[in-house]
Scaffold this motif. Structure first.
Motif, PDB file in Angstrom:
ATOM      1  N   VAL A  14      14.845  -0.420  -0.088  1.00 16.34           N
ATOM      2  CA  VAL A  14      15.898  -0.994   0.903  1.00 16.34           C
ATOM      3  C   VAL A  14      15.646  -3.162   1.179  1.00 16.34           C
ATOM      4  O   VAL A  14      14.517  -3.249   1.152  1.00 16.34           O
ATOM      5  CB  VAL A  14      16.339  -0.393   2.036  1.00 16.34           C
ATOM      6  CG1 VAL A  14      15.990   0.894   1.945  1.00 16.34           C
ATOM      7  CG2 VAL A  14      15.348  -0.550   3.202  1.00 16.34           C
ATOM      8  N   ARG A  15      16.800  -3.362   1.530  1.00 16.87           N
ATOM      9  CA  ARG A  15      17.159  -4.231   1.815  1.00 16.87           C
ATOM     10  C   ARG A  15      16.989  -4.747   3.375  1.00 16.87           C
ATOM     11  O   ARG A  15      17.718  -3.388   4.255  1.00 16.87           O
ATOM     12  CB  ARG A  15      18.240  -5.032   1.476  1.00 16.87           C
ATOM     13  CG  ARG A  15      18.612  -6.458   1.955  1.00 16.87           C
ATOM     14  CD  ARG A  15      20.027  -6.951   2.085  1.00 16.87           C
ATOM     15  NE  ARG A  15      20.742  -7.791   2.935  1.00 16.87           N
ATOM     16  CZ  ARG A  15      21.263  -8.027   2.955  1.00 16.87           C
ATOM     17  NH1 ARG A  15      22.821  -7.721   1.701  1.00 16.87           N
ATOM     18  NH2 ARG A  15      21.550  -9.766   3.852  1.00 16.87           N
ATOM     19  N   GLU A  71      14.658  -9.709   3.113  1.00 17.07           N
ATOM     20  CA  GLU A  71      13.456  -9.531   1.824  1.00 17.07           C
ATOM     21  C   GLU A  71      13.441  -7.625   1.858  1.00 17.07           C
ATOM     22  O   GLU A  71      14.656  -7.269   2.036  1.00 17.07           O
ATOM     23  CB  GLU A  71      12.171  -9.315   3.116  1.00 17.07           C
ATOM     24  CG  GLU A  71      12.153 -10.850   3.260  1.00 17.07           C
ATOM     25  CD  GLU A  71      10.490 -10.897   4.661  1.00 17.07           C
ATOM     26  OE1 GLU A  71       9.416 -11.058   3.980  1.00 17.07           O
ATOM     27  OE2 GLU A  71      10.638 -10.469   5.740  1.00 17.07           O
ATOM     28  N   ALA A  72      12.657  -7.237   1.498  1.00 22.46           N
ATOM     29  CA  ALA A  72      12.808  -6.091   1.012  1.00 22.46           C
ATOM     30  C   ALA A  72      11.843  -5.688   1.152  1.00 22.46           C
ATOM     31  O   ALA A  72      10.675  -5.570   1.109  1.00 22.46           O
ATOM     32  CB  ALA A  72      13.095  -5.862  -0.851  1.00 22.46           C
ATOM     33  N   ARG A 124       7.423   6.499  -1.812  1.00 20.36           N
ATOM     34  CA  ARG A 124       7.008   6.545  -2.433  1.00 20.36           C
ATOM     35  C   ARG A 124       6.297   8.605  -3.288  1.00 20.36           C
ATOM     36  O   ARG A 124       6.060   8.982  -2.164  1.00 20.36           O
ATOM     37  CB  ARG A 124       5.968   5.531  -2.914  1.00 20.36           C
ATOM     38  CG  ARG A 124       4.410   5.874  -2.345  1.00 20.36           C
ATOM     39  CD  ARG A 124       3.820   5.198  -2.428  1.00 20.36           C
ATOM     40  NE  ARG A 124       2.249   5.743  -2.430  1.00 20.36           N
ATOM     41  CZ  ARG A 124       1.680   4.854  -1.297  1.00 20.36           C
ATOM     42  NH1 ARG A 124       1.953   4.244  -0.377  1.00 20.36           N
ATOM     43  NH2 ARG A 124       0.339   5.544  -0.946  1.00 20.36           N
ATOM     44  N   ILE A 125       6.259   8.289  -3.955  1.00 22.18           N
ATOM     45  CA  ILE A 125       5.744   9.150  -5.031  1.00 22.18           C
ATOM     46  C   ILE A 125       4.871   9.352  -6.367  1.00 22.18           C
ATOM     47  O   ILE A 125       5.005   8.350  -7.074  1.00 22.18           O
ATOM     48  CB  ILE A 125       6.853  10.791  -5.111  1.00 22.18           C
ATOM     49  CG1 ILE A 125       7.373  10.618  -4.004  1.00 22.18           C
ATOM     50  CG2 ILE A 125       5.883  11.749  -6.335  1.00 22.18           C
ATOM     51  CD1 ILE A 125       8.357  12.098  -4.554  1.00 22.18           C
ATOM     52  N   TYR A 149       6.314   0.341   2.923  1.00 24.64           N
ATOM     53  CA  TYR A 149       6.367  -0.444   3.811  1.00 24.64           C
ATOM     54  C   TYR A 149       5.904  -2.205   3.668  1.00 24.64           C
ATOM     55  O   TYR A 149       6.037  -2.866   4.827  1.00 24.64           O
ATOM     56  CB  TYR A 149       5.984  -0.181   5.096  1.00 24.64           C
ATOM     57  CG  TYR A 149       6.719   1.149   5.590  1.00 24.64           C
ATOM     58  CD1 TYR A 149       7.489   1.896   5.718  1.00 24.64           C
ATOM     59  CD2 TYR A 149       5.175   1.886   6.113  1.00 24.64           C
ATOM     60  CE1 TYR A 149       8.300   3.084   5.775  1.00 24.64           C
ATOM     61  CE2 TYR A 149       6.334   3.433   5.723  1.00 24.64           C
ATOM     62  CZ  TYR A 149       7.656   4.185   6.025  1.00 24.64           C
ATOM     63  OH  TYR A 149       7.646   5.094   6.434  1.00 24.64           O
ATOM     64  N   ARG A 150       5.678  -2.460   2.230  1.00 23.99           N
ATOM     65  CA  ARG A 150       5.149  -3.335   2.132  1.00 23.99           C
ATOM     66  C   ARG A 150       6.350  -4.789   2.308  1.00 23.99           C
ATOM     67  O   ARG A 150       7.993  -4.320   1.096  1.00 23.99           O
ATOM     68  CB  ARG A 150       4.255  -3.443   1.273  1.00 23.99           C
ATOM     69  CG  ARG A 150       3.588  -4.899   0.746  1.00 23.99           C
ATOM     70  CD  ARG A 150       3.142  -4.926  -0.858  1.00 23.99           C
ATOM     71  NE  ARG A 150       4.260  -4.950  -2.149  1.00 23.99           N
ATOM     72  CZ  ARG A 150       3.778  -4.898  -2.941  1.00 23.99           C
ATOM     73  NH1 ARG A 150       1.981  -4.808  -3.301  1.00 23.99           N
ATOM     74  NH2 ARG A 150       4.427  -3.987  -4.420  1.00 23.99           N
ATOM     75  N   ARG A 151       6.596  -5.684   2.608  1.00 28.82           N
ATOM     76  CA  ARG A 151       7.596  -6.690   2.486  1.00 28.82           C
ATOM     77  C   ARG A 151       7.417  -7.419   1.607  1.00 28.82           C
ATOM     78  O   ARG A 151       6.128  -7.979   1.001  1.00 28.82           O
ATOM     79  CB  ARG A 151       7.562  -7.466   3.447  1.00 28.82           C
ATOM     80  CG  ARG A 151       8.625  -6.127   4.647  1.00 28.82           C
ATOM     81  CD  ARG A 151       8.967  -6.623   5.715  1.00 28.82           C
ATOM     82  NE  ARG A 151       9.110  -6.555   7.302  1.00 28.82           N
ATOM     83  CZ  ARG A 151      10.212  -6.024   7.661  1.00 28.82           C
ATOM     84  NH1 ARG A 151      11.334  -6.720   6.753  1.00 28.82           N
ATOM     85  NH2 ARG A 151      10.889  -5.661   8.985  1.00 28.82           N
TER      86      ARG A 151
END
Length: 251
Positions: free
Chosen positions: A105-106, A110-111, A116-117, A130-132
């Motif tokens: 997500v934006r 940043e994104a 994740r799978i 949750y890494r930007r």
């Protein structure tokens, strides 16, 4: 055996006509589009109007959507959790491709990966939840950036561009050309740009307003993904389309 109530189904069909039609419609037009008699349509309208789903303009006798639907729509938005909503679709894509699948997500300029799978393969690429990272940096973020306003795109690519590998996009003009290509194709394919030996395929998620603030991506080793690239692109774009439709996107 048909378990659908025809009157309820026709009421739903009537309401959905307003999604792609003028603000107001009369009985004759509704009757034509629904292929129902005017009498049947009038009964549907009276029932829906009594519950606030439809309202009539006294001046021209035309009908439009009622405020009850606005309340229900706001309730859906307030209860909406994109991670929970998208999880079955991500799982389907992961099961099909057997590679890492991410929801991105934006968040401002940043994104961020919010879900994740992981791949089932012993040799696989991994990302931190949750890494930007910059909106120009990965396939998942660029496919979001490509659908933003030109002024916003300019503000992102006019700043100092951070590179990650020798194959990273380095110049604003280079990124701009790439974003135009993404917008035209409807997806992005990245090879060695964020991590050497890694290929990513991403597609945008459109919401009911046709805006893009999220994307899904599939990520894996180049030597495993590239031989079946066209097939993987089809899988990613198809799942993204399914999610978008469920989010209210009308195309």
């Amino acid at each position: 055996m048909d378990n659908h109530l025809s009157s309820v189904k026709n009421s739903c069909r009537l309401l959905k006509l307003f999604l792609d039609s003028p603000k107001e419609m009369g009985v004759s037009e509704l009757s034509r589009q629904l292929q129902l008699s005017k009498g049947a349509v009038h009964k549907l309208l009276m029932t829906l109007e009594s519950e606030g789903f439809i309202k009539q303009n006294p001046a021209n006798k035309q009908y439009s959507l009622g405020f009850t639907l606005l309340g229900l729509g706001n309730k859906v938005l307030n209860n909406h959790n994109l991670v929970d909503f998208a999880k079955p679709y991500l799982q389907k894509l992961a099961d099909t491709t057997q590679e890492l699948v991410c929801l991105c997500v934006r968040d401002g300029h940043e994104a961020i990966y919010i879900d994740r799978i992981d791949s089932i393969h012993p040799i696989r690429f991994n990302v931190e939840a949750y890494r930007r990272f910059p909106l120009y940096a990965t396939s998942a973020s660029r496919v979001i950036l490509a659908y933003q306003d030109p002024s916003f795109i300019e503000s992102i690519i006019s700043t100092d561009i951070r590179t990650f590998t020798p194959f990273s996009l380095k110049e604003p003009a280079e990124i701009s050309d790439r974003l135009r290509s993404i917008f035209t194709n409807g997806y992005e394919v990245s090879e060695n740009m964020r991590n050497v030996g890694v290929m990513g395929i991403a597609a945008p998620l459109f919401d009911i307003d046709s805006t893009v603030t999220a994307s899904i991506s599939m990520i894996g080793p180049v030597d495993r993904v590239k031989p079946s690239l066209d097939t993987f692109i089809q899988h990613v774009t198809a799942i993204a389309s399914d999610i978008s439709v469920q989010l209210g996107y009308r195309g």
